[in-house]
Design a protein around this motif. Structure first.
Motif, PDB file in Angstrom:
ATOM      1  N   LYS A   3      49.228  50.384  33.609  1.00 33.62           N
ATOM      2  CA  LYS A   3      49.857  49.256  34.368  1.00 33.62           C
ATOM      3  C   LYS A   3      51.396  48.884  34.138  1.00 33.62           C
ATOM      4  CE  LYS A   3      47.913  46.203  36.041  1.00 33.62           C
ATOM      5  NZ  LYS A   3      47.731  46.046  37.683  1.00 33.62           N
TER       6      LYS A   3
ATOM      7  N   TYR B  18      56.464  39.940  43.780  1.00 32.55           N
ATOM      8  CA  TYR B  18      55.615  39.777  42.740  1.00 32.55           C
ATOM      9  C   TYR B  18      55.985  40.784  41.608  1.00 32.55           C
ATOM     10  CZ  TYR B  18      51.041  40.447  40.512  1.00 32.55           C
ATOM     11  OH  TYR B  18      49.910  40.654  39.540  1.00 32.55           O
ATOM     12  N   GLU B  19      55.992  42.065  42.197  1.00 27.08           N
ATOM     13  CA  GLU B  19      56.225  43.210  41.143  1.00 27.08           C
ATOM     14  C   GLU B  19      57.780  43.027  40.274  1.00 27.08           C
ATOM     15  OE1 GLU B  19      54.280  45.278  39.698  1.00 27.08           O
ATOM     16  OE2 GLU B  19      52.683  45.363  41.308  1.00 27.08           O
TER      17      GLU B  19
ATOM     18  N   THR C  68      55.607  44.944  29.737  1.00 29.77           N
ATOM     19  CA  THR C  68      55.722  45.220  31.090  1.00 29.77           C
ATOM     20  C   THR C  68      56.316  46.424  31.404  1.00 29.77           C
ATOM     21  OG1 THR C  68      57.346  43.685  31.626  1.00 29.77           O
ATOM     22  CG2 THR C  68      55.244  42.918  31.874  1.00 29.77           C
TER      23      THR C  68
ATOM     24  N   ASN D   1      54.223  49.104  37.269  1.00 27.78           N
ATOM     25  CA  ASN D   1      55.139  48.027  37.402  1.00 27.78           C
ATOM     26  C   ASN D   1      56.642  48.707  37.651  1.00 27.78           C
ATOM     27  OD1 ASN D   1      56.741  45.710  35.512  1.00 27.78           O
ATOM     28  ND2 ASN D   1      55.978  45.100  37.475  1.00 27.78           N
TER      29      ASN D   1
ATOM     30  N   THR E 282      50.556  51.087  45.235  1.00 29.90           N
ATOM     31  CA  THR E 282      49.477  49.962  45.284  1.00 29.90           C
ATOM     32  C   THR E 282      48.076  50.580  45.397  1.00 29.90           C
ATOM     33  OG1 THR E 282      51.432  48.607  46.366  1.00 29.90           O
ATOM     34  CG2 THR E 282      49.111  48.006  46.921  1.00 29.90           C
TER      35      THR E 282
ATOM     36  N   ASP F 293      46.942  50.875  42.098  1.00 33.91           N
ATOM     37  CA  ASP F 293      46.563  49.598  41.445  1.00 33.91           C
ATOM     38  C   ASP F 293      45.321  49.092  41.721  1.00 33.91           C
ATOM     39  OD1 ASP F 293      47.490  47.811  39.407  1.00 33.91           O
ATOM     40  OD2 ASP F 293      48.647  46.708  40.887  1.00 33.91           O
TER      41      ASP F 293
ATOM     42  N   ARG G  18      55.703  53.084  47.286  1.00 32.97           N
ATOM     43  CA  ARG G  18      55.024  51.853  46.799  1.00 32.97           C
ATOM     44  C   ARG G  18      53.633  51.855  47.534  1.00 32.97           C
ATOM     45  NH1 ARG G  18      57.800  46.770  48.029  1.00 32.97           N
ATOM     46  NH2 ARG G  18      56.246  45.949  46.558  1.00 32.97           N
TER      47      ARG G  18
ATOM     48  N   GLN H 211      57.130  50.561  40.822  1.00 29.36           N
ATOM     49  CA  GLN H 211      57.129  49.785  41.774  1.00 29.36           C
ATOM     50  C   GLN H 211      58.439  48.801  41.969  1.00 29.36           C
ATOM     51  OE1 GLN H 211      55.486  48.759  44.455  1.00 29.36           O
ATOM     52  NE2 GLN H 211      53.026  49.064  44.123  1.00 29.36           N
ATOM     53  N   SER H 212      58.968  48.304  40.777  1.00 26.43           N
ATOM     54  CA  SER H 212      60.228  47.378  40.607  1.00 26.43           C
ATOM     55  C   SER H 212      61.291  48.371  40.972  1.00 26.43           C
ATOM     56  CB  SER H 212      60.440  46.716  39.269  1.00 26.43           C
ATOM     57  OG  SER H 212      60.091  47.773  38.029  1.00 26.43           O
TER      58      SER H 212
END
Length: 275
Positions: free
Chosen positions: A109, A77-78, A57, A113, A137, A140, A133, A116-117
């Motif tokens: 991906k 989630y992220e 990830t 991630n 999104t 994604d 973000r 986002q994180s």
């Protein structure tokens, strides 16, 4: 209808011969059969592939898929994916296609991630995501990768010049430009395609010899190039996308063989902003 049975009906509706699904069919058909058996079977199939590929990830954690109920209460989630490598996954088409993209375009991906994180680390989880973000999104969920070796075609897409892009230059598709579906919500919508279904195209300039490469080499090149752009582009905004009605892509829908198909101004709209 019970939730489990409704999910099975959705999975049964995937037609891998469709051009938007076909690039993912080899793994997808196997996952589809597992999903039709049940939730546990689908997670087991996904995790077997994750173990074999040793996928990572955004922060280097080993990828795994867990039941949605295993996401700790209050966890983002992220952020959870970034810190543990575990992707909460429901027994539905939306999450099925999301998981598929971790294998089709693993670097993209991971880049999504990671950004986002990182944004969550800075701003936390609030009532709104914020511009970066939101853009991540949107990518994604609804992105198309528009690979293009001809600047005139990229300009036509950015300029809403549908007649050039999709009619007069339609012979350039497959030799000077092509599309890969990436957004998992977009793929879910394409279970039952409709004329106005529109993706957000991320334009990728490719070398002229790209179209002579095997499909796996093209995918790997896109994966590396787009992931690098996602990690390094500033500012990252929704204006980087260009809308593209999916059923207008040459070769993707029988009705678009007739130029009249593109006369529908409610779908093939004129641009309302400069790019």
């Amino acid at each position: 209808m019970q939730v489990q049975e409704a999910a099975r009906v959705g999975f049964a509706d995937i037609d891998w011969s469709k051009p938007w699904f076909a690039p993912f069919a080899e793994r997808g058909e196997r996952w589809q059969q597992a999903a039709l058996k049940g939730y546990a079977e689908l997670l087991a199939e996904m995790n077997a592939d994750a173990g074999a590929m040793q996928q990572r990830t955004g922060r280097g954690q080993r990828l795994a898929f867990i039941a949605q109920d295993d996401l700790p209460p209050g966890a983002a989630y992220e952020a959870h994916i970034a810190s543990t490598g575990c992707v909460p996954t429901r027994h539905n088409l939306h999450d099925f296609f999301n998981a598929s993209m971790w294998f089709a375009f693993p670097r993209i991906k991971a880049a999504l991630n990671a950004r986002q994180s990182a944004a969550i680390d800075v701003l936390g989880v609030g009532p709104t995501r914020g511009g970066v973000r939101d853009t991540l999104t949107l990518f994604d969920e609804n992105a198309l990768l528009f690979a293009c070796a001809d600047p005139a075609l990229a300009a036509a897409l950015r300029g809403f010049d549908w007649q050039t892009l999709l009619v007069s230059r339609r012979d350039a598709w497959g030799t000077h430009c092509e599309v890969r579906c990436f957004g998992h919500a977009l793929l879910e919508k394409l279970i039952a395609p409709f004329k106005a279904c529109t993706g957000h195209a991320w334009i990728v300039d490719v070398p002229s010899d790209y179209f002579g490469w095997p499909a796996l080499a093209r995918n790997a090149w896109l994966d590396e190039t787009v992931s690098h752009a996602l990690l390094n582009t500033e500012p990252l905004t929704s204006r980087l996308f260009a809308p593209l009605p999916v059923l207008g892509i040459p070769g993707w829908w029988p009705d678009n063989e007739s130029p009249v198909f593109y006369d529908d101004a409610s779908v093939f709209r004129a641009g309302r902003r400069s790019r």
